[in-house]
Structures are given as structure tokens and as C-alpha cells.
Design a protein around this motif. Structure first.
Motif, PDB file in Angstrom:
ATOM      1  N   MET A   1    -115.112  34.810 -24.073  1.00  0.00           N
ATOM      2  CA  MET A   1    -113.669  34.726 -23.887  1.00  0.00           C
ATOM      3  C   MET A   1    -112.971  36.046 -24.188  1.00  0.00           C
ATOM      4  SD  MET A   1    -113.349  31.897 -22.511  1.00  0.00           S
ATOM      5  CE  MET A   1    -111.576  31.970 -22.335  1.00  0.00           C
ATOM      6  N   GLU A   2    -113.611  36.914 -24.983  1.00  0.00           N
ATOM      7  CA  GLU A   2    -113.068  38.270 -25.159  1.00  0.00           C
ATOM      8  C   GLU A   2    -113.115  39.018 -23.830  1.00  0.00           C
ATOM      9  OE1 GLU A   2    -113.706  40.739 -28.950  1.00  0.00           O
ATOM     10  OE2 GLU A   2    -115.405  39.359 -28.968  1.00  0.00           O
ATOM     11  N   ILE A   3    -114.256  38.895 -23.143  1.00  0.00           N
ATOM     12  CA  ILE A   3    -114.401  39.532 -21.829  1.00  0.00           C
ATOM     13  C   ILE A   3    -113.352  38.981 -20.868  1.00  0.00           C
ATOM     14  CG2 ILE A   3    -115.922  39.794 -19.829  1.00  0.00           C
ATOM     15  CD1 ILE A   3    -116.937  41.380 -22.170  1.00  0.00           C
ATOM     16  N   ALA A   4    -113.246  37.657 -20.825  1.00  0.00           N
ATOM     17  CA  ALA A   4    -112.309  37.015 -19.900  1.00  0.00           C
ATOM     18  C   ALA A   4    -110.870  37.428 -20.191  1.00  0.00           C
ATOM     19  CB  ALA A   4    -112.445  35.503 -19.981  1.00  0.00           C
ATOM     20  N   GLN A   5    -110.490  37.446 -21.470  1.00  0.00           N
ATOM     21  CA  GLN A   5    -109.115  37.788 -21.826  1.00  0.00           C
ATOM     22  C   GLN A   5    -108.812  39.255 -21.534  1.00  0.00           C
ATOM     23  OE1 GLN A   5    -106.731  35.451 -23.084  1.00  0.00           O
ATOM     24  NE2 GLN A   5    -105.528  37.144 -22.258  1.00  0.00           N
ATOM     25  N   TYR A   6    -109.771  40.127 -21.818  1.00  0.00           N
ATOM     26  CA  TYR A   6    -109.575  41.562 -21.578  1.00  0.00           C
ATOM     27  C   TYR A   6    -109.285  41.821 -20.097  1.00  0.00           C
ATOM     28  CZ  TYR A   6    -110.676  46.533 -21.098  1.00  0.00           C
ATOM     29  OH  TYR A   6    -110.628  47.880 -20.798  1.00  0.00           O
ATOM     30  N   TYR A   7    -110.110  41.245 -19.224  1.00  0.00           N
ATOM     31  CA  TYR A   7    -109.931  41.507 -17.804  1.00  0.00           C
ATOM     32  C   TYR A   7    -108.782  40.704 -17.198  1.00  0.00           C
ATOM     33  CZ  TYR A   7    -114.064  44.412 -17.900  1.00  0.00           C
ATOM     34  OH  TYR A   7    -114.953  45.424 -18.180  1.00  0.00           O
ATOM     35  N   THR A   8    -108.437  39.581 -17.809  1.00  0.00           N
ATOM     36  CA  THR A   8    -107.225  38.875 -17.391  1.00  0.00           C
ATOM     37  C   THR A   8    -106.004  39.746 -17.647  1.00  0.00           C
ATOM     38  OG1 THR A   8    -108.188  36.696 -17.814  1.00  0.00           O
ATOM     39  CG2 THR A   8    -105.796  36.816 -17.739  1.00  0.00           C
ATOM     40  N   ASN A   9    -105.957  40.382 -18.817  1.00  0.00           N
ATOM     41  CA  ASN A   9    -104.846  41.286 -19.144  1.00  0.00           C
ATOM     42  C   ASN A   9    -104.789  42.451 -18.165  1.00  0.00           C
ATOM     43  OD1 ASN A   9    -104.319  39.633 -21.334  1.00  0.00           O
ATOM     44  ND2 ASN A   9    -105.276  40.971 -22.831  1.00  0.00           N
ATOM     45  N   ARG A  10    -105.954  42.975 -17.810  1.00  0.00           N
ATOM     46  CA  ARG A  10    -106.007  44.102 -16.872  1.00  0.00           C
ATOM     47  C   ARG A  10    -105.497  43.669 -15.489  1.00  0.00           C
ATOM     48  NH1 ARG A  10    -107.703  49.228 -18.661  1.00  0.00           N
ATOM     49  NH2 ARG A  10    -109.258  49.493 -17.027  1.00  0.00           N
ATOM     50  N   TYR A  11    -105.875  42.480 -15.099  1.00  0.00           N
ATOM     51  CA  TYR A  11    -105.422  41.950 -13.814  1.00  0.00           C
ATOM     52  C   TYR A  11    -103.905  41.782 -13.808  1.00  0.00           C
ATOM     53  CZ  TYR A  11    -104.798  38.599  -9.984  1.00  0.00           C
ATOM     54  OH  TYR A  11    -104.366  37.963  -8.836  1.00  0.00           O
ATOM     55  N   HIS A  12    -103.366  41.209 -14.875  1.00  0.00           N
ATOM     56  CA  HIS A  12    -101.917  41.018 -14.959  1.00  0.00           C
ATOM     57  C   HIS A  12    -101.175  42.346 -14.895  1.00  0.00           C
ATOM     58  CE1 HIS A  12    -102.419  36.865 -17.092  1.00  0.00           C
ATOM     59  NE2 HIS A  12    -102.437  36.755 -15.777  1.00  0.00           N
ATOM     60  N   LYS A  13    -101.696  43.361 -15.573  1.00  0.00           N
ATOM     61  CA  LYS A  13    -101.049  44.666 -15.564  1.00  0.00           C
ATOM     62  C   LYS A  13    -101.051  45.262 -14.156  1.00  0.00           C
ATOM     63  CE  LYS A  13     -99.173  48.397 -17.237  1.00  0.00           C
ATOM     64  NZ  LYS A  13     -97.738  48.377 -17.635  1.00  0.00           N
ATOM     65  N   ALA A  14    -102.176  45.136 -13.465  1.00  0.00           N
ATOM     66  CA  ALA A  14    -102.251  45.653 -12.097  1.00  0.00           C
ATOM     67  C   ALA A  14    -101.283  44.919 -11.177  1.00  0.00           C
ATOM     68  CB  ALA A  14    -103.686  45.527 -11.572  1.00  0.00           C
ATOM     69  N   MET A  15    -101.180  43.594 -11.339  1.00  0.00           N
ATOM     70  CA  MET A  15    -100.259  42.820 -10.504  1.00  0.00           C
ATOM     71  C   MET A  15     -98.808  43.210 -10.778  1.00  0.00           C
ATOM     72  SD  MET A  15    -102.182  41.066  -8.550  1.00  0.00           S
ATOM     73  CE  MET A  15    -103.395  42.421  -8.700  1.00  0.00           C
ATOM     74  N   GLU A  16     -98.505  43.484 -12.030  1.00  0.00           N
ATOM     75  CA  GLU A  16     -97.148  43.922 -12.383  1.00  0.00           C
ATOM     76  C   GLU A  16     -96.827  45.248 -11.706  1.00  0.00           C
ATOM     77  OE1 GLU A  16     -94.592  45.169 -16.378  1.00  0.00           O
ATOM     78  OE2 GLU A  16     -96.543  44.193 -16.594  1.00  0.00           O
ATOM     79  N   LEU A  17     -97.788  46.189 -11.718  1.00  0.00           N
ATOM     80  CA  LEU A  17     -97.571  47.487 -11.084  1.00  0.00           C
ATOM     81  C   LEU A  17     -97.396  47.339  -9.573  1.00  0.00           C
ATOM     82  CD1 LEU A  17    -100.196  49.629 -13.034  1.00  0.00           C
ATOM     83  CD2 LEU A  17     -97.704  49.791 -13.215  1.00  0.00           C
ATOM     84  N   LEU A  18     -98.102  46.385  -8.977  1.00  0.00           N
ATOM     85  CA  LEU A  18     -97.987  46.132  -7.539  1.00  0.00           C
ATOM     86  C   LEU A  18     -96.759  45.299  -7.196  1.00  0.00           C
ATOM     87  CD1 LEU A  18    -101.732  45.340  -6.758  1.00  0.00           C
ATOM     88  CD2 LEU A  18    -100.465  47.341  -5.960  1.00  0.00           C
ATOM     89  N   ASN A  19     -95.980  44.927  -8.208  1.00  0.00           N
ATOM     90  CA  ASN A  19     -94.771  44.122  -8.050  1.00  0.00           C
ATOM     91  C   ASN A  19     -95.080  42.749  -7.456  1.00  0.00           C
ATOM     92  OD1 ASN A  19     -92.010  43.808  -8.499  1.00  0.00           O
ATOM     93  ND2 ASN A  19     -91.472  44.443  -6.428  1.00  0.00           N
ATOM     94  N   VAL A  20     -96.220  42.181  -7.855  1.00  0.00           N
ATOM     95  CA  VAL A  20     -96.586  40.825  -7.478  1.00  0.00           C
ATOM     96  C   VAL A  20     -95.971  39.858  -8.486  1.00  0.00           C
ATOM     97  CG1 VAL A  20     -98.509  39.192  -7.277  1.00  0.00           C
ATOM     98  CG2 VAL A  20     -98.719  41.502  -6.330  1.00  0.00           C
ATOM     99  N   LEU A  21     -95.187  38.913  -8.003  1.00  0.00           N
ATOM    100  CA  LEU A  21     -94.533  37.963  -8.896  1.00  0.00           C
ATOM    101  C   LEU A  21     -95.574  37.064  -9.565  1.00  0.00           C
ATOM    102  CD1 LEU A  21     -91.562  36.799  -6.628  1.00  0.00           C
ATOM    103  CD2 LEU A  21     -91.510  38.528  -8.439  1.00  0.00           C
TER     104      LEU A  21
END
Length: 496
Positions: A99-119
Motif C-alpha cells: 500500500m506504500e507503493i500504491a499510495q506513492y504512485y496514486t499521489n504521483r498520478y494525482h499530481k500529473a492530472m492536476e498539471l494537465l488540468n484534468v478535473l
């Protein structure tokens, strides 16, 4: 909701008028990422595609419940029956909790989506948070006779299902072809048929992530999560299920079979799929050695990249092709997208320089009148974003014509033009200006310095010091500045 939206339904292989089951409510489910690595360009395309649909449906007046899942367990290799869970494998290698792996990459995904202006979606469920719902789905399929137990694992009986219904209606494959092309894998002697897929897998001793069930300590098969979570949050019947075209088979095909086997009919009315992003005609992927993460695009830190590309350049690049068409990556294509985005942002920004006239000329009046209609027609034709962008460029061409005093526009038409440009470029396509994102104060100071230099040029012109005036203009031009003398004053912009 006065607009008639056509969307391409993968199931029927044709465009259909979108009619929600319970208007104005719309249920939409999109397969999200498997969080075992950094998000890449392949993650960006479905996220942006269905972000556009989400934005447009809300604009049309629908109340949209958008569910996009996170796969944090149970995603086995492509056959969905054999191989290590990818998150577990990474956890063992890095000596971390899965779950550390899952949470780390979930956070990375969210950050990338924010930069791409994905709601963000309305709901973002995780597979590990819905084990009970997946077990319940398996029980329903077993009770209806479309699954069987083998050594603690539960498999879907594809052949029996195909006798009563039809397996392959989404992908167009028939069961004989599926069986003939199925790989013979170690351990598949548990299955009655090579095409059968796992609903529940008994965990091997080394498998870290496991849950108790009536059959064994184990974990759900990959296909179960979306069916179970879609039903939980959107009900037994909902409007749209989306994802990448690579999910048509086996994932979405298996989802349809699970739904019918558990409840007697299909859950989803419209299936929508975006096409792939390729490099030199090949699908982008780790196994082919052509894998580029979004962070590498944003930083330029990859041997295949000539430079860094901003998040909005990536978004514009993806929207420049229709979502059902392939997009082939190249530096030339991204550089063209970068220039196109800059031209569009400059054109929209240039509207602020326009001094409206008492009335619009006939050509301008006609263009403004048709602008919104043409943009809506493009969006209503299965989200034809390239045509929307083409219409936005036509509007920018009109803006330049007005600035050059070759056309006139009234205050009323100027407001209409601004409103439509802002609606489609920013609200619906989700683009945004990136100027000054990192340092607004520096950008403001930069502009003041240029304005000061131009004031010195104006003074030189007033003093009839043409040598100094021309020198300032030529030096600015050499450094990439475009300076224009108009009857309303001097304007400038920096060209890359």
C-alpha cells in the motif's frame, strides 16, 4: 440540454444520440490507472478524453456522477490469471508495504492530472476498499451457474455463458478464435477451458495481499473490480463506461459477461474507448522500450525528447486529434502543438487590445454569429475537438484582422467573441495559459521593462530621433519581439 450529442458506442459500432437513463442524472465509469509506476502519456489520453466529456455533459446541464477507479491490487499480467501482482512485485523488490507503493504512485498520478488540468472525478474508489463487493459479485455469478471452483480459485465458465448469451459482443471476437489464440500457461489445468478467466484467485504462499473468502485466502481477479464498483456507485444500469481501446478485450468484454451472468442483463448503455498513443507506429509501452513518463515530458529528461514540453502542450497535443484516432508521438508533432497552443493563447490575449467600434462590419458579424454554432456542432459530433480547435484559430485570425484595422467589431459582438472563446478554450477543452505559472512577479517586471523601452522609443520618435527609434525597434525584433505601431498606440509580443 438543448444540444443533441452524438457519441460513438463501441458496442453497436455506430454513433448514437446520447439519451441518459435517468436524465438529468448521468452515470459515467472510466477505468483509471494501475498504480505501480509513474503515470505516462498513455495514462494522459483517457484522462483527458473523459475529462472533456465530463466537462461537456455538465455544461449541457446534466448532473454527472463520474467514477474513475484506482487499481491497487489484483491486476495480474495481461491474461489476468497468471503472474505476479505488479504492485506486490515492486513492493518485494523495494522492501515496502504494497500500500506504500500504491499510495506513492496514486499521489504521483494525482499530481500529473492536476498539471494537465484534468478535473477530479466525483468518486475515486480503490480496488482494495471494495473486496466485499467483489466477493458478492463472485457469489452471484456462482449462484447463477456461470462459474466454478477449482482448488480454491473461482473461474468464469465462458463456454457455458456463451451457450446462453454471447461472449465477444464488444470486441467482435468469437469463442473459437479466442480459444485458439489463448496462450497455454502454467497452472491453467485448473480451468475447464483455456478462455475461462479468474474471478477469485487462491493466494500462493508468497502472495502478500490476500483476503479471506468462502473459497480460500486470496484476491479478486482483475475484471471484478470495475463491475463491482460500477454497480455500487452507479447502480445495476448506468449510462457510460469508458477507457482505452486496449481494454476492449479482455477487460471490458469480461465485464459485460460478469454483469449479465450476475444480474441477467447488461449494466452499461454506451461503451466509449479512446485510441492509443504510438511511437513510430508502435503502442507506447515498457516492453517495447519506448516508454516515456509524464514527468519526463515535463522535464525533457529522456533520450527521445529534444526538449521539455509543458502540461498544456501535452493536453493540446492530445486534443488536436480525435479521441478515436491514433496519435503518433514525435518531437516535431509536440513542437507544432507547442506553437499552436502559443498562437491560440496569444490570440485570446490579444482581444484585450481591441477597441470596439460602433458596429461590426458584415463579415465580422457573420463570423461571430456562426462561431458558437460551429463549435457546438463539432462537440456534438462525438467530441470532435480538432474541429473545435480549428474554429478557435479562425476566431484568432479574425482578432488579428480587427487589430490590423482591416475589420471592425461592436462591443456586443466583442463580448460574444470573448465569451465563446473562453467557454470552449478554457471551460470545455480545459486549456489554460501557462505564462507566469512559475513566477508571476518576474513576468510582470519583464513586461514593465519592455514597456519602458518602448516609451524611450516613443520619446525618440517625438524628438524626431529616427536613428534611435529605429535602433530600438530593430534590436527588439532581433531578440524576438514583434512591435506594431497602430492608430491606438504601440503593441508588442514576444515570439518564441
Amino acid at each position: 440540454m438543448g444540444q443533441t450529442l452524438l457519441i460513438y458506442n463501441t458496442l453497436t459500432r455506430q454513433k448514437e444520440v446520447f439519451k441518459p437513463l435517468h436524465a438529468p442524472n448521468v452515470g459515467m465509469y472510466v477505468c483509471g490507472p494501475t498504480v505501480y509506476g509513474d503515470p505516462h502519456l498513455g495514462h494522459a489520453r483517457p484522462a483527458i478524453t473523459f475529462d472533456i466529456l465530463f466537462r461537456y455533459l455538465k455544461h449541457l446541464g446534466y448532473k454527472v456522477r463520474y467514477v474513475r477507479n484506482i487499481t491497487d491490487v489484483g491486476h495480474l499480467e495481461h491474461d489476468a490469471d497468471e503472474g505476479d501482482d505488479k504492485i506486490e512485485k515492486k513492493a518485494r523488490l523495494e522492501q515496502l508495504e504494497p500500500m506504500e507503493i500504491a499510495q506513492y504512485y496514486t499521489n504521483r498520478y494525482h499530481k500529473a492530472m492536476e498539471l494537465l488540468n484534468v478535473l477530479p472525478p466525483s468518486i475515486e474508489p480503490q480496488a482494495t476498499g471494495h473486496i466485499i463487493e467483489q466477493e458478492q459479485l463472485v457469489k452471484q455469478i456462482l449462484a447463477n451457474g456461470y462459474a466454478y471452483e477449482s482448488n480454491g480459485s473461482i473461474y468464469f465458465d465462458v463456454e457455458k455463458y456463451n451457450r446462453d448469451h454471447t461472449y465477444g459482443i464488444l470486441s467482435g471476437r468469437n469463442l473459437t478464435d479466442i480459444i485458439n489464440h489463448s496462450r497455454n500457461l502454467a497452472g491453467t489445468e485448473e480451468k475447464h477451458n483455456q478462455a475461462d478467466f479468474a474471478l477469485w484467485k487462491k493466494a500462493r504462499p508468497e502472495h502478500i495481499m490476500r483476503w479471506p473468502s468462502p473459497w480460500s485466502d486470496g484476491f479478486p481477479g482483475w475484471h471484478c473490480e470495475c463491475t463491482a464498483m460500477g454497480k455500487k456507485y452507479l447502480g445495476s444500469h448506468f449510462d457510460i463506461h469508458g477507457g482505452g481501446m486496449d481494454l476492449v478485450f479482455p477487460h471490458h468484454e469480461c465485464e459485460i459477461a460478469q454483469a449479465v451472468a450476475s444480474q441477467g442483463d447488461q449494466m452499461v448503455r454506451y461503451w466509449m474507448h479512446n485510441n492509443m498513443i504510438t511511437i513510430n507506429g508502435q503502442k507506447m509501452g515498457k516492453s517495447l522500450g519506448n516508454f516515456i513518463t509524464l514527468e519526463q515530458f515535463f522535464t525533457g529528461n529522456h533520450e527521445s525528447l529534444d526538449q521539455a514540453y509543458s502540461p498544456m502542450t501535452i493536453r493540446f497535443f492530445i486534443l488536436s486529434a480525435h479521441y478515436r484516432g491514433t496519435v503518433d508521438f514525435s518531437n516535431d508533432a509536440l513542437k507544432a502543438a507547442e506553437k499552436g497552443l502559443e498562437r491560440l493563447m496569444n490570440g485570446i490575449g490579444d482581444m484585450e487590445r481591441i477597441q470596439p467600434s460602433k458596429e461590426s462590419d458584415a463579415t465580422t458579424q457573420a463570423l461571430v454569429k456562426d462561431f458558437a454554432r460551429k463549435c457546438y456542432e463539432a462537440m456534438n459530433d462525438d467530441l470532435m475537438t480538432p474541429l473545435v480547435i480549428s474554429n478557435l484559430f479562425e476566431a484568432c485570425k479574425l482578432i488579428n484582422t480587427i487589430i490590423d484595422h482591416k475589420a471592425s467589431i461592436s462591443a456586443e459582438d466583442l463580448d460574444k467573441l470573448k465569451s465563446t472563446l473562453n467557454l470552449f478554450a478554457f471551460d470545455l477543452l480545459g486549456l489554460k495559459s501557462e505564462k507566469g505559472d512559475n513566477n508571476d512577479a518576474r513576468e510582470e517586471a519583464f513586461g514593465k521593462v519592455v514597456d519602458m523601452v518602448l516609451e524611450l522609443r516613443d520619446k525618440a520618435k517625438a524628438d524626431k530621433d529616427w536613428t534611435t527609434s529605429d535602433k530600438i525597434r530593430d534590436e527588439l525584433a532581433a531578440d524576438g519581439f514583434e512591435v506594431k505601431d497602430t492608430k491606438d498606440g504601440v503593441t508588442w509580443k514576444l515570439n518564441k
